[in-house]
Design a protein around this motif. Sequence first.
Motif, PDB file in Angstrom:
ATOM      1  N   GLY A 121      -2.176   3.347  15.109  1.00  0.00           N
ATOM      2  CA  GLY A 121      -1.916   2.103  15.815  1.00  0.00           C
ATOM      3  C   GLY A 121      -0.972   2.300  16.983  1.00  0.00           C
ATOM      4  O   GLY A 121      -0.588   3.414  17.330  1.00  0.00           O
ATOM      5  N   ARG A 164      -8.455   9.129   2.669  1.00  0.00           N
ATOM      6  CA  ARG A 164      -8.863   7.958   3.435  1.00  0.00           C
ATOM      7  C   ARG A 164      -8.412   8.133   4.878  1.00  0.00           C
ATOM      8  O   ARG A 164      -7.327   8.661   5.136  1.00  0.00           O
ATOM      9  CB  ARG A 164      -8.246   6.689   2.845  1.00  0.00           C
ATOM     10  CG  ARG A 164      -8.777   5.416   3.509  1.00  0.00           C
ATOM     11  CD  ARG A 164      -8.278   4.152   2.828  1.00  0.00           C
ATOM     12  NE  ARG A 164      -6.901   3.840   3.175  1.00  0.00           N
ATOM     13  CZ  ARG A 164      -5.870   4.030   2.376  1.00  0.00           C
ATOM     14  NH1 ARG A 164      -6.056   4.573   1.178  1.00  0.00           N
ATOM     15  NH2 ARG A 164      -4.645   3.706   2.739  1.00  0.00           N
ATOM     16  N   THR A 165      -9.240   7.694   5.820  1.00  0.00           N
ATOM     17  CA  THR A 165      -8.945   7.862   7.243  1.00  0.00           C
ATOM     18  C   THR A 165      -8.674   6.510   7.889  1.00  0.00           C
ATOM     19  O   THR A 165      -9.422   5.554   7.671  1.00  0.00           O
ATOM     20  CB  THR A 165     -10.118   8.555   7.961  1.00  0.00           C
ATOM     21  OG1 THR A 165     -10.351   9.831   7.350  1.00  0.00           O
ATOM     22  CG2 THR A 165      -9.811   8.758   9.431  1.00  0.00           C
ATOM     23  N   GLU A 166      -7.598   6.445   8.684  1.00  0.00           N
ATOM     24  CA  GLU A 166      -7.256   5.230   9.416  1.00  0.00           C
ATOM     25  C   GLU A 166      -6.924   5.587  10.855  1.00  0.00           C
ATOM     26  O   GLU A 166      -6.482   6.697  11.150  1.00  0.00           O
ATOM     27  CB  GLU A 166      -6.058   4.523   8.775  1.00  0.00           C
ATOM     28  CG  GLU A 166      -6.320   3.985   7.385  1.00  0.00           C
ATOM     29  CD  GLU A 166      -5.110   3.245   6.835  1.00  0.00           C
ATOM     30  OE1 GLU A 166      -4.087   3.169   7.557  1.00  0.00           O
ATOM     31  OE2 GLU A 166      -5.184   2.759   5.696  1.00  0.00           O
ATOM     32  N   GLU A 167      -7.124   4.630  11.753  1.00  0.00           N
ATOM     33  CA  GLU A 167      -6.773   4.840  13.153  1.00  0.00           C
ATOM     34  C   GLU A 167      -5.261   4.767  13.339  1.00  0.00           C
ATOM     35  O   GLU A 167      -4.569   4.050  12.620  1.00  0.00           O
ATOM     36  CB  GLU A 167      -7.447   3.791  14.042  1.00  0.00           C
ATOM     37  CG  GLU A 167      -8.947   3.937  14.154  1.00  0.00           C
ATOM     38  CD  GLU A 167      -9.540   2.957  15.158  1.00  0.00           C
ATOM     39  OE1 GLU A 167      -8.752   2.214  15.789  1.00  0.00           O
ATOM     40  OE2 GLU A 167     -10.769   2.941  15.305  1.00  0.00           O
ATOM     41  N   ILE A 195       1.561   4.708   7.433  1.00  0.00           N
ATOM     42  CA  ILE A 195       1.145   3.913   8.580  1.00  0.00           C
ATOM     43  C   ILE A 195       1.612   4.641   9.825  1.00  0.00           C
ATOM     44  O   ILE A 195       2.805   4.904   9.986  1.00  0.00           O
ATOM     45  CB  ILE A 195       1.740   2.501   8.526  1.00  0.00           C
ATOM     46  CG1 ILE A 195       1.273   1.781   7.255  1.00  0.00           C
ATOM     47  CG2 ILE A 195       1.347   1.709   9.762  1.00  0.00           C
ATOM     48  CD1 ILE A 195       1.873   0.415   7.082  1.00  0.00           C
ATOM     49  N   SER A 222       0.828  -1.194   0.000  1.00  0.00           N
ATOM     50  CA  SER A 222       0.000   0.000   0.000  1.00  0.00           C
ATOM     51  C   SER A 222       0.865   1.247   0.000  1.00  0.00           C
ATOM     52  O   SER A 222       1.932   1.295   0.598  1.00  0.00           O
ATOM     53  CB  SER A 222      -0.898  -0.002   1.242  1.00  0.00           C
ATOM     54  OG  SER A 222      -1.577   1.226   1.363  1.00  0.00           O
ATOM     55  N   LEU A 271      -5.310  10.343   5.157  1.00  0.00           N
ATOM     56  CA  LEU A 271      -4.338  10.158   4.083  1.00  0.00           C
ATOM     57  C   LEU A 271      -4.816  10.847   2.818  1.00  0.00           C
ATOM     58  O   LEU A 271      -5.948  10.640   2.376  1.00  0.00           O
ATOM     59  CB  LEU A 271      -4.147   8.667   3.819  1.00  0.00           C
ATOM     60  CG  LEU A 271      -3.956   7.791   5.066  1.00  0.00           C
ATOM     61  CD1 LEU A 271      -3.940   6.335   4.681  1.00  0.00           C
ATOM     62  CD2 LEU A 271      -2.692   8.188   5.782  1.00  0.00           C
ATOM     63  N   GLU A 330      -6.239   9.509  14.737  1.00  0.00           N
ATOM     64  CA  GLU A 330      -6.490   9.048  13.377  1.00  0.00           C
ATOM     65  C   GLU A 330      -5.610   9.828  12.415  1.00  0.00           C
ATOM     66  O   GLU A 330      -5.157  10.937  12.714  1.00  0.00           O
ATOM     67  CB  GLU A 330      -7.959   9.205  12.995  1.00  0.00           C
ATOM     68  CG  GLU A 330      -8.444  10.644  12.976  1.00  0.00           C
ATOM     69  CD  GLU A 330      -9.919  10.764  12.626  1.00  0.00           C
ATOM     70  OE1 GLU A 330     -10.644   9.768  12.818  1.00  0.00           O
ATOM     71  OE2 GLU A 330     -10.340  11.841  12.163  1.00  0.00           O
ATOM     72  N   ALA A 366      -0.159   3.975   1.312  1.00  0.00           N
ATOM     73  CA  ALA A 366      -0.645   4.812   2.401  1.00  0.00           C
ATOM     74  C   ALA A 366       0.349   4.838   3.549  1.00  0.00           C
ATOM     75  O   ALA A 366       1.022   3.854   3.823  1.00  0.00           O
ATOM     76  CB  ALA A 366      -1.986   4.280   2.895  1.00  0.00           C
TER      77      ALA A 366
END
Length: 307
Positions: A240, A235-238, A131, A127, A228, A225, A129
Amino acid sequence: MMEANDRSDKLSAASVAIDGTRIRTVREAKRLTQLYVASVVGVTTDTISRWENNRYPSIKRENAQKLADALEVPLDDILRQEPPAPEGEADADLTPPSPRRKKLLVLFGLFTLLLLLAVVILSRPPSSAPIAVRWLPRYAAPGEIIPVQIKVTRLPSKPFGFILKEKLPDGMRLVSSVPPSSAAEPARSSLKWLVPSGGNPVVISYSVRTPAPFAQGKEVKVKGEIVLHGEDANRTEEVGGGSDVRIGPYHWADANGDGRIDDDEIMPAYYICDEMKGLGLDWKTIEAIWSGKGYRWDPKNGYTVLK
């Protein structure tokens, strides 16, 4: 009567497969010549030779019976025998599989499916994206300053920009950050960083003060969050990594909460303090606790080094 004769004629005219090698072996064992056998059967010696050399794989049953009589053996002894099927093979397709075999077949099918799925996943291109992974201490004392770091990795081929958002728990407040927070609410509990496209990786460091009037032994949670910026859409991601901090009579560098900072804990604490200079971390206290026998914390005096 006529039907019986017709059936008899058909049986007589039927062909059978003979074993030439077996015929020769029997004839030679009984010391019989081809001429003798041919005269008894009523054929030429050339025909007997052809039979023994498997030139004629099948002959009339009537002639085969005469040949067996000439050799003084049962007819079955000179017929070609098909190799017997392995035990149970003939009925294998007709016998329903046992419950155990059914279970094994199902497990094999599932294993094959999982293997194919793993191949598909591993064969996907990585990916593009970022991280984001957060590090923060597992333990902290009320009202004390603790460090937080978030590392964001991006592919050099597609180093997209992103927005990082952090939501601090009630009572926890931002002290300072590198790079500076792009936006923060007046209460300084909601933090944002705007990071343009660029190199890899990106490290965002910030320090916070834990809630002072807080029941010891309970945990607080940091949430975050990352938004991206992609080629087509965002796009939204939590975020980690770690998120929970237990509030109690601990120093943040005491990774296991045993009341001391040992050799395994001092080096990670040193690196954090070195990377986050100017963000309010007290390296001298950490070094003093490590040099001593431990520490004690209380709301009035803070940390006391045990000699």
